[in-house]
Design an enzyme around this catalytic site. Structure first.
Site, PDB file in Angstrom:
ATOM      1  N   ARG A   1      34.813  51.774  54.041  1.00  0.00           N
ATOM      2  CA  ARG A   1      36.044  52.586  54.483  1.00  0.00           C
ATOM      3  C   ARG A   1      35.588  53.646  55.141  1.00  0.00           C
ATOM      4  O   ARG A   1      35.076  54.750  54.597  1.00  0.00           O
ATOM      5  CB  ARG A   1      36.824  52.938  53.384  1.00  0.00           C
ATOM      6  CG  ARG A   1      38.068  51.982  53.236  1.00  0.00           C
ATOM      7  CD  ARG A   1      38.777  52.725  51.896  1.00  0.00           C
ATOM      8  NE  ARG A   1      39.085  51.655  51.124  1.00  0.00           N
ATOM      9  CZ  ARG A   1      39.729  51.801  49.569  1.00  0.00           C
ATOM     10  NH1 ARG A   1      39.407  52.931  49.241  1.00  0.00           N
ATOM     11  NH2 ARG A   1      40.089  50.992  49.100  1.00  0.00           N
TER      12      ARG A   1
ATOM     13  N   GLU B   1      28.984  50.995  28.287  1.00  0.00           N
ATOM     14  CA  GLU B   1      29.066  49.430  28.366  1.00  0.00           C
ATOM     15  C   GLU B   1      27.411  48.954  28.993  1.00  0.00           C
ATOM     16  O   GLU B   1      27.006  49.299  30.034  1.00  0.00           O
ATOM     17  CB  GLU B   1      29.833  48.987  29.672  1.00  0.00           C
ATOM     18  CG  GLU B   1      31.485  49.021  29.293  1.00  0.00           C
ATOM     19  CD  GLU B   1      32.125  48.577  30.419  1.00  0.00           C
ATOM     20  OE1 GLU B   1      33.632  48.787  30.223  1.00  0.00           O
ATOM     21  OE2 GLU B   1      31.686  47.922  31.112  1.00  0.00           O
TER      22      GLU B   1
ATOM     23  N   ASP C   1      41.584  38.662  37.379  1.00  0.00           N
ATOM     24  CA  ASP C   1      42.136  39.776  37.112  1.00  0.00           C
ATOM     25  C   ASP C   1      43.417  39.576  36.317  1.00  0.00           C
ATOM     26  O   ASP C   1      43.984  38.386  36.365  1.00  0.00           O
ATOM     27  CB  ASP C   1      42.401  40.668  38.170  1.00  0.00           C
ATOM     28  CG  ASP C   1      41.032  41.454  38.406  1.00  0.00           C
ATOM     29  OD1 ASP C   1      40.291  42.010  37.565  1.00  0.00           O
ATOM     30  OD2 ASP C   1      40.815  41.800  39.671  1.00  0.00           O
TER      31      ASP C   1
ATOM     32  N   ARG D   1      28.030  51.635  32.636  1.00  0.00           N
ATOM     33  CA  ARG D   1      29.041  52.740  33.059  1.00  0.00           C
ATOM     34  C   ARG D   1      29.470  53.256  31.735  1.00  0.00           C
ATOM     35  O   ARG D   1      29.338  52.872  30.463  1.00  0.00           O
ATOM     36  CB  ARG D   1      30.283  52.238  33.938  1.00  0.00           C
ATOM     37  CG  ARG D   1      30.955  50.934  33.203  1.00  0.00           C
ATOM     38  CD  ARG D   1      32.024  50.368  34.155  1.00  0.00           C
ATOM     39  NE  ARG D   1      32.841  49.314  33.464  1.00  0.00           N
ATOM     40  CZ  ARG D   1      33.884  48.876  33.993  1.00  0.00           C
ATOM     41  NH1 ARG D   1      34.573  49.192  34.944  1.00  0.00           N
ATOM     42  NH2 ARG D   1      34.579  47.935  33.343  1.00  0.00           N
TER      43      ARG D   1
ATOM     44  N   TYR E   1      36.736  34.249  36.876  1.00  0.00           N
ATOM     45  CA  TYR E   1      37.101  35.722  36.402  1.00  0.00           C
ATOM     46  C   TYR E   1      38.412  35.734  37.105  1.00  0.00           C
ATOM     47  O   TYR E   1      38.556  35.953  38.455  1.00  0.00           O
ATOM     48  CB  TYR E   1      35.985  36.553  37.279  1.00  0.00           C
ATOM     49  CG  TYR E   1      36.087  37.733  36.894  1.00  0.00           C
ATOM     50  CD1 TYR E   1      35.821  38.537  35.552  1.00  0.00           C
ATOM     51  CD2 TYR E   1      37.267  38.715  37.793  1.00  0.00           C
ATOM     52  CE1 TYR E   1      36.185  39.655  35.290  1.00  0.00           C
ATOM     53  CE2 TYR E   1      37.755  39.866  37.299  1.00  0.00           C
ATOM     54  CZ  TYR E   1      37.049  40.649  35.955  1.00  0.00           C
ATOM     55  OH  TYR E   1      37.487  41.566  35.680  1.00  0.00           O
TER      56      TYR E   1
ATOM     57  N   ARG F   1      28.014  36.306  31.272  1.00  0.00           N
ATOM     58  CA  ARG F   1      27.520  37.319  30.736  1.00  0.00           C
ATOM     59  C   ARG F   1      28.437  38.082  29.820  1.00  0.00           C
ATOM     60  O   ARG F   1      29.602  37.985  29.643  1.00  0.00           O
ATOM     61  CB  ARG F   1      27.489  38.440  31.985  1.00  0.00           C
ATOM     62  CG  ARG F   1      26.318  37.891  33.200  1.00  0.00           C
ATOM     63  CD  ARG F   1      24.988  38.125  32.602  1.00  0.00           C
ATOM     64  NE  ARG F   1      24.542  39.472  32.616  1.00  0.00           N
ATOM     65  CZ  ARG F   1      23.363  39.791  31.890  1.00  0.00           C
ATOM     66  NH1 ARG F   1      22.692  39.127  31.154  1.00  0.00           N
ATOM     67  NH2 ARG F   1      22.751  40.902  31.973  1.00  0.00           N
TER      68      ARG F   1
ATOM     69  N   ARG G   1      30.698  40.033  50.725  1.00  0.00           N
ATOM     70  CA  ARG G   1      31.292  41.135  51.674  1.00  0.00           C
ATOM     71  C   ARG G   1      31.142  42.432  51.048  1.00  0.00           C
ATOM     72  O   ARG G   1      31.173  42.510  49.847  1.00  0.00           O
ATOM     73  CB  ARG G   1      32.534  40.975  51.904  1.00  0.00           C
ATOM     74  CG  ARG G   1      33.222  40.109  52.931  1.00  0.00           C
ATOM     75  CD  ARG G   1      34.682  39.811  53.043  1.00  0.00           C
ATOM     76  NE  ARG G   1      35.594  40.370  51.766  1.00  0.00           N
ATOM     77  CZ  ARG G   1      35.997  41.326  52.154  1.00  0.00           C
ATOM     78  NH1 ARG G   1      36.251  41.989  53.364  1.00  0.00           N
ATOM     79  NH2 ARG G   1      36.751  41.911  51.073  1.00  0.00           N
TER      80      ARG G   1
HETATM   81  P1  FAD Z   1      41.831  36.650  26.963  1.00  0.00           P
HETATM   82  O1  FAD Z   1      42.273  37.842  27.014  1.00  0.00           O
HETATM   83  O2  FAD Z   1      40.341  36.489  26.866  1.00  0.00           O
HETATM   84  O3  FAD Z   1      42.244  35.881  25.780  1.00  0.00           O
HETATM   85  C1  FAD Z   1      41.999  34.396  25.008  1.00  0.00           C
HETATM   86  C2  FAD Z   1      42.297  34.741  23.783  1.00  0.00           C
HETATM   87  O4  FAD Z   1      42.156  33.491  22.995  1.00  0.00           O
HETATM   88  C3  FAD Z   1      41.608  35.859  22.960  1.00  0.00           C
HETATM   89  O5  FAD Z   1      42.252  36.634  22.178  1.00  0.00           O
HETATM   90  C4  FAD Z   1      40.491  34.776  21.815  1.00  0.00           C
HETATM   91  O6  FAD Z   1      40.472  35.539  20.674  1.00  0.00           O
HETATM   92  C5  FAD Z   1      41.542  33.733  21.782  1.00  0.00           C
HETATM   93  N1  FAD Z   1      40.606  32.413  21.385  1.00  0.00           N
HETATM   94  C6  FAD Z   1      39.678  32.048  21.946  1.00  0.00           C
HETATM   95  N2  FAD Z   1      39.448  30.855  21.369  1.00  0.00           N
HETATM   96  C7  FAD Z   1      39.923  30.825  20.357  1.00  0.00           C
HETATM   97  C8  FAD Z   1      40.109  29.857  19.321  1.00  0.00           C
HETATM   98  N3  FAD Z   1      39.099  28.596  19.341  1.00  0.00           N
HETATM   99  N4  FAD Z   1      40.942  29.886  18.406  1.00  0.00           N
HETATM  100  C9  FAD Z   1      41.654  31.055  18.619  1.00  0.00           C
HETATM  101  N5  FAD Z   1      42.005  31.656  19.496  1.00  0.00           N
HETATM  102  C10 FAD Z   1      40.825  31.630  20.325  1.00  0.00           C
HETATM  103  N6  FAD Z   1      41.425  42.746  34.960  1.00  0.00           N
HETATM  104  C11 FAD Z   1      42.039  43.605  35.651  1.00  0.00           C
HETATM  105  O7  FAD Z   1      43.145  43.101  36.184  1.00  0.00           O
HETATM  106  N7  FAD Z   1      41.826  44.801  35.856  1.00  0.00           N
HETATM  107  C12 FAD Z   1      40.598  45.301  35.042  1.00  0.00           C
HETATM  108  O8  FAD Z   1      40.338  46.665  35.477  1.00  0.00           O
HETATM  109  C13 FAD Z   1      40.154  44.411  34.324  1.00  0.00           C
HETATM  110  N8  FAD Z   1      38.618  44.810  33.718  1.00  0.00           N
HETATM  111  C14 FAD Z   1      38.066  43.961  33.086  1.00  0.00           C
HETATM  112  C15 FAD Z   1      36.773  44.453  32.343  1.00  0.00           C
HETATM  113  C16 FAD Z   1      36.069  43.597  31.548  1.00  0.00           C
HETATM  114  C17 FAD Z   1      34.843  44.030  30.884  1.00  0.00           C
HETATM  115  C18 FAD Z   1      36.417  42.114  31.410  1.00  0.00           C
HETATM  116  C19 FAD Z   1      35.797  41.338  30.502  1.00  0.00           C
HETATM  117  C20 FAD Z   1      37.654  41.658  32.022  1.00  0.00           C
HETATM  118  C21 FAD Z   1      38.545  42.630  32.917  1.00  0.00           C
HETATM  119  N9  FAD Z   1      39.697  42.008  33.598  1.00  0.00           N
HETATM  120  C22 FAD Z   1      40.196  43.003  34.206  1.00  0.00           C
HETATM  121  C23 FAD Z   1      40.189  41.008  33.316  1.00  0.00           C
HETATM  122  C24 FAD Z   1      41.028  40.572  32.212  1.00  0.00           C
HETATM  123  O9  FAD Z   1      40.551  41.051  30.934  1.00  0.00           O
HETATM  124  C25 FAD Z   1      41.707  39.194  32.200  1.00  0.00           C
HETATM  125  O10 FAD Z   1      42.199  39.000  33.198  1.00  0.00           O
HETATM  126  C26 FAD Z   1      42.486  38.823  31.255  1.00  0.00           C
HETATM  127  O11 FAD Z   1      42.459  39.441  29.898  1.00  0.00           O
HETATM  128  C27 FAD Z   1      42.662  37.358  30.694  1.00  0.00           C
HETATM  129  O12 FAD Z   1      43.559  36.953  29.807  1.00  0.00           O
HETATM  130  P2  FAD Z   1      43.442  35.567  29.030  1.00  0.00           P
HETATM  131  O13 FAD Z   1      44.715  35.324  28.213  1.00  0.00           O
HETATM  132  O14 FAD Z   1      43.016  34.448  30.069  1.00  0.00           O
HETATM  133  O15 FAD Z   1      41.905  35.580  28.183  1.00  0.00           O
END
Ligand code: FAD
Length: 367
Positions: A180, A304, A354, A284, A352, A253, A176
């Site tokens: 707006r 980025e 948020d 960006r 993915y 990616r 989609r």
């Molecule tokens: P992560 O934050 O990835 O945490 C996983 C952790 O596990 C990391 O600290 C890593 O180091 C650790 N880890 C992994 N493997 C191991 C290992 N073997 N041993 C020890 N530690 C380990 N969300 C929004 O709502 N708004 C936004 O604007 C937005 N923008 C984004 C922009 C980008 C570029 C990206 C990539 C994501 C974005 N997100 C956004 C999504 C957001 O980042 C995620 O929803 C959130 O951070 C996920 O949390 P998590 O705990 O699942 O993963």
């Protein structure tokens, strides 16, 4: 002996650790990085909170999630309204009446002008297909939004993001393309939105208060010892790595961030400017101070650059195509049979998410 070992101090791991501790469980959190907070980590430099792993804007329509996160931070009134730069032209995003007038300044003044113009271009794209279904992303996007918007605002950006021509990308990536017909530059439709005042890291610090955290600790380097000292594991790392890639590697990616401190107060006047032409290699530029309406004398920007995940590049965006989903399903089936390990978060669930979705998932798991 800990009740839980939480692998990863990102949002998912931190919420789980916090909630389990509140319920009287003993928890050890480890992270392979030298800091907590995963990808929402913000670092304060020159009194500016830098979003180290890309711009993070909090948004949700879920009241419970909003109330939960507000226990750990106060949010400001930031509204995401990115600007797109295509060559020497500037456009408002998401696609709205401002954008349409900027694209067709002598033709579009009212919502019906915009609708007519877009419908004309869509009809032309459908007609060019001569009854066939769109077979790639380019055809799909043109049928959904027309040639002008596709060429100026979608094509180059998407090709940079995916590292491939839109003609080689599958149509399903774009399902989609909402338009707006109001003068509303607010990127998100959610009821709640903002940036935590003082940065995201403080949220995680608060969640992990009084919980033992070991940084620079990769689970796989100490697996035997860590498995012995914990009854259950919450694993938020890459699921394919957990299973030693036995069904193959899941593709992602990646991104390279190039951060520069500038001796000027205001570089681009907006937190997020997307560069939509292919020839500019980054997608960006983020000017971090604008997330918190900063008035510091200096500014810090980050470009980025999208990348393949190879070598030591970090995994950011899962490529949820058919091939990868098939591989993931095999890992997911194995995960379901585990009794002592729970997989959660964006890397372990290969989705993915948020931030608000991660909070929902983590709270549901705790319940
Ligand atoms: P992560 O934050 O990835 O945490 C996983 C952790 O596990 C990391 O600290 C890593 O180091 C650790 N880890 C992994 N493997 C191991 C290992 N073997 N041993 C020890 N530690 C380990 N969300 C929004 O709502 N708004 C936004 O604007 C937005 N923008 C984004 C922009 C980008 C570029 C990206 C990539 C994501 C974005 N997100 C956004 C999504 C957001 O980042 C995620 O929803 C959130 O951070 C996920 O949390 P998590 O705990 O699942 O993963």
């Amino acid at each position: 002996m800990y009740d839980y070992l939480v692998v990863g101090s990102g949002l998912f791991g931190a919420i789980f650790a916090h909630e389990a501790t509140k319920r009287g469980k003993s928890v050890l959190v480890i992270d392979k990085r030298n800091h907590i907070a995963g990808n929402i980590y913000t670092e304060n430099k020159d009194e500016i909170n830098i979003h180290k792993y890309g711009a993070h804007i909090f948004h949700t329509s879920n009241k419970e999630v909003w109330q939960y996160i507000n226990k750990f931070a106060e949010f400001n009134r930031y509204t995401n309204s990115p600007i797109a730069r295509y060559k020497n032209e500037l456009y408002n995003l998401p696609f709205n009446m401002n954008t349409f007038h900027q694209l067709w300044p002598s033709e579009v003044f009212t919502p019906s002008d915009a609708k007519r113009k877009i419908d004309e271009e869509k009809a032309e794209a459908v007609c060019n297909l001569q009854g066939k279904e769109p077979s790639n992303l380019e055809e799909q996007a043109m049928c959904l939004i027309g040639k002008t918007i596709y060429e100026k605002l979608i094509k180059g950006y998407t090709e940079k993001q995916w590292g491939r021509s839109c003609k080689e990308l599958p149509a399903f990536i774009i399902k989609r393309l909402p338009v707006r017909l109001t003068y509303d530059n607010n990127y998100f439709n959610d009821i709640y939105q903002g940036i935590p005042i003082g940065g995201y890291t403080k949220i995680i610090e608060k969640m992990l208060e009084n919980i033992e955290v070991r940084l620079n600790c990769n689970y796989f380097d100490h697996k035997e010892e860590l498995d012995k000292i914990s009854k259950k594991i919450i694993f938020t790392g890459q699921i394919d790595q957990y299973y030693d890639y036995r069904f193959g590697r899941l593709e992602y990616r990646s991104l390279r961030f190039e951060t520069t401190r500038l001796e000027e107060q205001n570089y681009q006047g907006n937190a997020v400017v997307n560069y939509t032409e292919y020839e500019v290699p980054y997608t960006r530029i983020i000017e971090h101070k604008h997330f918190e309406f900063g008035t510091q004398p200096k500014t810090i920007i980050t470009k980025e650059y999208p990348l393949d995940i190879s070598g030591s590049n970090e995994a950011y965006y899962p490529i949820n195509d058919e091939k990868n989903q098939k591989i993931y399903q095999q890992y997911e089936n194995l995960a379901k049979s585990e009794t002592n390990v729970i997989f959660g978060g964006r890397l372990a669930e290969y989705k993915y998410y948020d931030m608000h979705q991660v909070i929902e998932r983590a709270l549901n798991l705790c319940k």
